[in-house]
Design a protein around this motif. Structure first.
Motif, PDB file in Angstrom:
ATOM      1  N   LYS A 321       9.598  27.807   4.603  1.00  0.00           N
ATOM      2  CA  LYS A 321       9.500  26.732   5.595  1.00  0.00           C
ATOM      3  C   LYS A 321       8.166  25.993   5.519  1.00  0.00           C
ATOM      4  N   GLN A 322       7.162  26.605   4.933  1.00  0.00           N
ATOM      5  CA  GLN A 322       5.870  25.927   4.771  1.00  0.00           C
ATOM      6  C   GLN A 322       5.961  24.933   3.606  1.00  0.00           C
ATOM      7  N   ASP A 323       5.602  23.699   3.860  1.00  0.00           N
ATOM      8  CA  ASP A 323       5.716  22.645   2.844  1.00  0.00           C
ATOM      9  C   ASP A 323       4.917  22.997   1.597  1.00  0.00           C
ATOM     10  N   GLY A 324       5.536  22.751   0.451  1.00  0.00           N
ATOM     11  CA  GLY A 324       4.849  22.926  -0.823  1.00  0.00           C
ATOM     12  C   GLY A 324       4.876  24.334  -1.367  1.00  0.00           C
ATOM     13  N   LYS A 372       4.626  25.477  -5.324  1.00  0.00           N
ATOM     14  CA  LYS A 372       5.736  25.092  -6.198  1.00  0.00           C
ATOM     15  C   LYS A 372       5.262  24.780  -7.617  1.00  0.00           C
TER      16      LYS A 372
END
Length: 697
Positions: A321-324, A372
């Motif tokens: 859920k944490q972006d990136g 990512k």
């Protein structure tokens, strides 16, 4: 032994370890009963194994979270005291084997350098609190359950109310309605919910596996988060007092709830609230500090096998859920990995993730907080460790207990057949590398440590006997179990029992029919539609034992002919108490009560005094050859046999004295009077016992 006395900063932990060392010395010198010693070492994570003269050590890792420094420490301990192999369990613990009993105190002391404990990893206690491995990163979670699992674990660790229960007690937390914590098969299962903006949990109670699986019942549809600790304390008090103690097979909480019913169980919990000091326990979730990902430049990577990399990405990456960020799932065959790889993994997550790994209920590893853009680099580094096998949490990812490798209760090999079945799926059914709807689990015996009876396809270790009375290893084939979400599940049916070497053929037949006739249904629904008889009909010929070959008498992973060897299980088995030992323990409980009183822990002082009185009453009943199966029965029988007959004069009934624990809040005045009552009771029963012995002489 002396070294750990000055190097452990926490005096409570130091006392624990010194106590274990002293009890080992007493045991070695023949001054402590073997069965009583067993109960003590089990509650310190020291567990007998199949091989004589050595111990299995279970390392307790709450909700599966392991920091890199802890993983290194565990590796050092395994190298020094064991054989360098780490085994991940289905309860997010790590086990190491072949440890010398005399070295366990110093082993424990070494682990505590990095806040790793053995305390209450085994025995009749609250076992490791488990949770969804994606807690805190799950894209669907209403909130992170980690702070609540952590608070509950810490509150009940060493808590006197749950140190000597009739059986073990298992707790889980699930992040979402998917219920990946499997609440429906736990003594207490908590599923995260938000109601009118308030955090809380759906609470499931009295589930369990074993030879008689039972689906948990809904105790509360919604319980505010500040009530979970008081409610669990009430549940533990009720289980401790009314739970079976003589018959191990009926001692889990599921049998108590089955006997008295859900409403009566709720009433008993409510009655206990009078005696519970803290009516609410607010858990400060904001004070819980999650791991922080590092900031690092992306190293250059050249992927050599793009097809393998793409397959791995499709099966082993977990959305976060944490972006990136994403998480990486590592498929660990049989839950076994070695310390050389563990150290390199610790270095990798330290430098390029958040210095943390998670152990999963399916015996795997999750690395959270991977950027990512670092995914190709992680693939490259994990490949060097042999950690890039595709199929994390998919059909090819089979769960299994250690079975006959190390367990006293193992009947047939679970590890050997797991390797063989995974080979069958990879080579003959490659499409299942990506199938996460099909779950296969294997246990070496009926106790279900491999959770076989909640799987879509399960195997349980057994034996078969030929007409000539020759014994061969076998596997019960179970079908139709599964997690249905939100506290609901299905348990598998026993369909056929086949010689172990025929298990791959049984799996082939089931998968072939599933492919041909499921018509898009998930396995649970496909099985329900077809029914048990349908599967029995096309598997039953595999049961024939009149045509076994020599190979059928050699179990998977073994070279020699099978010999059935079952030892005494130590999964918190019944303890055979000697009368003198019980009286000595009553003294110890009173000493513990006085110490807790001096430290102003009045609730603990009261419970130790309660335990002393129960112990003393039990000793008196055993001296008269009376059965004692629950605390409640001990109390009522003592009154009938000793008080009502005039044998022992207490000034009132024993029930009136001891059940004050349910009526009064844990305040200083009551704690003081209750401890005195315990001392007076112990003196009265001792005097009676001595008078009876003199009469017999």
């Amino acid at each position: 032994m002396q070294s750990f006395r000055t190097e452990i900063e926490n005096p409570v932990v130091e006392k624990d370890i010194i106590e274990l060392a002293n009890k080992i010395e007493l045991f070695n010198n023949g001054k402590i009963d073997e069965e009583k010693f067993r109960s003590l070492r089990l509650a310190r994570g020291v567990y007998g194994q199949r091989q004589a003269g050595v111990q299995m050590i279970r390392i307790k890792l709450p909700y599966g979270k392991v920091m890199s420094n802890q993983l290194r420490r565990i590796s050092e301990v395994s190298d020094e005291y064991s054989r360098g192999r780490l085994h991940i369990t289905t309860r997010q613990d790590i086990q190491i084997h072949h440890v010398d009993l005399n070295r366990t105190p110093e082993l424990w002391a070494e682990l505590e350098r990095d806040d790793v404990t053995l305390r209450e990893a085994c025995g009749n206690v609250v076992r490791n609190v488990t949770a969804s491995e994606t807690a805190g990163i799950d894209i669907n979670e209403p909130f992170d359950v980690s702070p609540y699992a952590d608070a509950l674990y810490k509150f009940f660790l060493r808590n006197p109310i749950c140190q000597e229960m009739g059986r073990k007690f298992k707790v889980s937390f699930s992040s979402t309605d998917e219920d990946t914590g499997l609440s429906y098969l736990h003594d207490l299962g908590f599923i995260a919910k938000i109601e009118n903006g308030e955090r809380g949990f759906k609470v499931m109670a009295a589930g369990g596996l074993g030879s008689q699986p039972r689906h948990a019942e809904t105790l509360y549809e919604f319980l505010p988060s500040d009530k979970i600790i008081p409610v669990m304390e009430g549940v533990l008090r009720v289980f401790d007092r009314y739970g079976e103690r003589k018959s191990r097979a009926k001692a889990r909480m599921k049998f108590l709830l089955k006997d008295i019913g859900l409403e009566a169980f709720r009433d008993l919990i409510e009655q206990e609230q009078n005696a519970i000091e803290l009516k609410t326990v607010a858990i400060d979730a904001e004070a819980y500090v999650p791991s922080t990902p590092v900031s690092v430049e992306t190293p250059y990577v050249e992927i050599k096998d793009q097809e393998a990399f793409n397959l791995w990405k499709s099966t082993n990456l977990i959305p976060q859920k944490q972006d990136g960020f994403v998480a990486i799932g590592i498929k660990v065959l049989l839950g076994d990995f070695y310390t050389d790889k563990a150290r390199l993994l610790a270095d990798l997550v330290d430098k390029y993730a958040a210095g943390e790994i998670r152990l999963t209920l399916r015996q795997n590893i999750v690395i959270p907080f991977v950027k990512k853009e670092l995914v190709p680099f992680f693939y490259q580094e994990l490949e060097k460790l042999g950690f890039v096998e595709a199929g994390y949490n998919k059909a090819v990812d089979i769960t299994a207990c250690p079975g006959t490798d190390t367990c006293n209760l193992g009947i047939a090999s679970s590890t050997g057949i797991t390797v063989e079945l995974e080979k069958v799926i990879k080579t003959e059914y490659p499409q299942y590398l990506k199938n996460e709807d099909l779950i296969i689990k294997i246990s070496g015996c009926m106790n279900a440590c491999g959770q076989h009876n909640m799987a879509n396809i399960g195997f349980q270790g057994m034996t078969v006997r030929t007409p000539e009375k020759l014994v061969a290893p076998a596997l019960q084939v179970l079908l139709g179990g599964g997690n249905l979400g939100n506290g609901n599940g299905a348990f598998a049916d026993k369909v056929v029992k086949v010689p172990s070497k025929r298990a791959p053929e049984a799996l082939r037949r089931v998968l072939d029919d599933f492919e041909a006739n499921a018509n898009g249904l998930q396995f649970v629904d496909y099985y329900k539609e077809k029914g048990e008889k349908y599967f029995y009909n096309f598997l039953s010929d595999l049961q024939d034992v009149t045509n076994l070959t020599q190979d059928d008498f050699i179990d998977w992973g073994e070279d020699e002919k099978y010999v059935k060897e079952i030892g005494i299980g130590e999964c918190a088995g019944v303890v055979i108490d000697l009368i003198a030992t019980l009286f000595l323990e009553s003294d110890e409980k009173i000493d513990n009560a006085k110490e807790a009183f001096e430290n102003r822990v009045y609730s603990g002082a009261i419970y130790y005094a309660y335990q002393s009185m129960v112990n003393s009453a039990k000793a008196s009943l055993l001296a008269e050859n009376k059965k004692t199966n629950t605390h409640a029965n001990i109390i009522s029988q003592f009154d009938e046999l000793f008080v009502e007959t005039g044998g022992i004069d207490l000034g009132s009934s024993f029930a009136d004295i001891i059940y004050q624990i349910k009526e009064f809040a844990p305040k200083e005045e009551f704690a003081s009077s209750y401890i005195k009552a315990a001392e007076q009771f112990l003196k009265a029963v001792r005097d009676y016992r001595e008078s009876q012995v003199e009469v017999k002489i």
